[in-house]
Design an enzyme around this catalytic site. Structure first.
Site, short mmCIF file in Angstrom:
data_model
loop_
_atom_site.label_atom_id
_atom_site.label_comp_id
_atom_site.label_asym_id
_atom_site.label_seq_id
_atom_site.Cartn_x
_atom_site.Cartn_y
_atom_site.Cartn_z
CD GLU A 30 5.21 -0.01 3.20
OE1 GLU A 30 5.93 1.05 2.69
OE2 GLU A 30 4.62 0.00 4.48
CE LYS A 79 5.17 4.76 1.80
NZ LYS A 79 5.89 3.96 2.85
CB CYS A 87 2.87 2.58 4.62
SG CYS A 87 3.44 2.23 6.41
#
Length: 323
Positions: free
Chosen positions: A46, A133, A167
């Protein structure tokens, strides 16, 4: 097809924070090392390009923002990349030289807004697409915008059906179910979560979705950040900011590579996609184990632009909504 695929992903030295050219150089070196192993897929962590500024406050307390935080944001914005752009062309060249698929976490700049994004590249260097994200975690929301349903791709490739969740959005059940329904079998999870419980989460997703999971988390020390970096962990260059913990998991939740902590590493595993069908024999949560008569999920995959213009207005102004 259900041939074996050599899959690789990294728990490597992290970004050179706020120094995107240097980080790209490091990435190139890792890709060269991976190419020597004949891999088919490489997954980087990430925010690998653009950096994850662990420990920065961005000058914010509830109800107030201070000037030094605005300077931190400007520096972060300058280290982010435009997608597609010159940096994505270079990353594509890494994939081409590896003759492998490549997934990498970046900080994407779109106007004045930043997004935590995963980029996908084909073995010929083609930019396949991106995933933004959906929900930044905690104080990440100070500096990252939210993605929408238009960038949740699962790519049908010769090595498998490839997608990514970044994540903590891996903890969003509806997102997981939407990707299971798209038939994902190579689940990439770029992350910065270094805790032991993350390994349990990756094993759960692999077991729940009957998919291979490849989670990449970088190893970064205070020495990887510039001197004028006011992180709350202090200024000792040996202080570990992110300790890694990359892992590869089988569709039955078995760890087949990693985790690796506190050092650079390249993890590899040979996988057989037929293991996914074997695993779904008794659990297919988007198939025979679903109950559509009771539960339903609707995914809005329309881009959510804050301002829309008619074609006539665009023609008059000569404007273009793309960056």
């Amino acid at each position: 097809m259900y041939d074996q695929a050599a899959c690789c992903r990294y728990s490597d030295r992290g970004s050179s924070l706020f120094d995107t050219p240097a980080t790209l150089d490091r990435m190139e070196a890792h890709c060269e090392a991976a190419a020597a192993q004949g891999i088919d897929l490489a997954v980087f962590p990430e925010a690998y390009i653009g950096g994850y500024p662990k420990g920065l406050t961005f000058g914010a307390v509830l109800g107030s923002r201070f000037p030094e935080g605005r300077d931190d944001y400007l520096r972060y914005w300058k280290s982010a990349i435009v997608v597609p752009g010159l940096e994505t062309e270079r990353i594509g060249s890494f994939a081409q030289r590896m003759s492998a698929y490549l997934v990498v976490g970046v900080i994407e700049r779109d106007g004045a807004t930043l997004y935590c994004t995963a980029l996908f590249f084909g073995p010929d260097g083609t930019f396949l697409g991106k995933h933004r994200k959906l929900m930044p975690t905690g104080t990440e929301r100070l500096v990252w915008g939210q993605g929408d349903g238009s960038t949740i791709p699962v790519f049908n490739t010769e090595i498998g059906r490839l997608g990514a969740a970044i994540c903590w959005e891996n903890y969003m059940p509806d997102l997981r179910q939407s990707m299971y329904a798209r038939g994902i079998n190579l689940w990439c999870a770029p992350a910065v979560d270094e805790r032991d419980i993350w390994q349990a989460s990756m094993r759960h997703i692999a077991y729940e979705g009957r998919t291979f999971v490849l989670s990449a988390c970088q190893f970064m020390t205070r020495a990887d950040a510039p001197e004028n970096y006011a992180c709350h962990q202090g200024n000792n260059p040996e202080t570990v900011l992110i300790r890694g913990g990359s892992i590869i998991v089988s569709p039955l939740g078995e760890i087949i590579a990693g985790p690796v902590y506190d050092r650079e590493a390249i993890l590899t595993a040979d996988i057989d996609l037929e293991d996914i069908i074997r695993a779904k024999y008794d659990l297919d949560v988007a198939g025979h184990y679903a109950r559509p008569d009771i539960f339903s999920l609707r995914v809005n995959d329309v881009p959510q632009n804050p301002v829309s213009f008619s074609e006539q207005a665009q023609a008059v102004s000569g404007s273009d909504q793309s960056e």
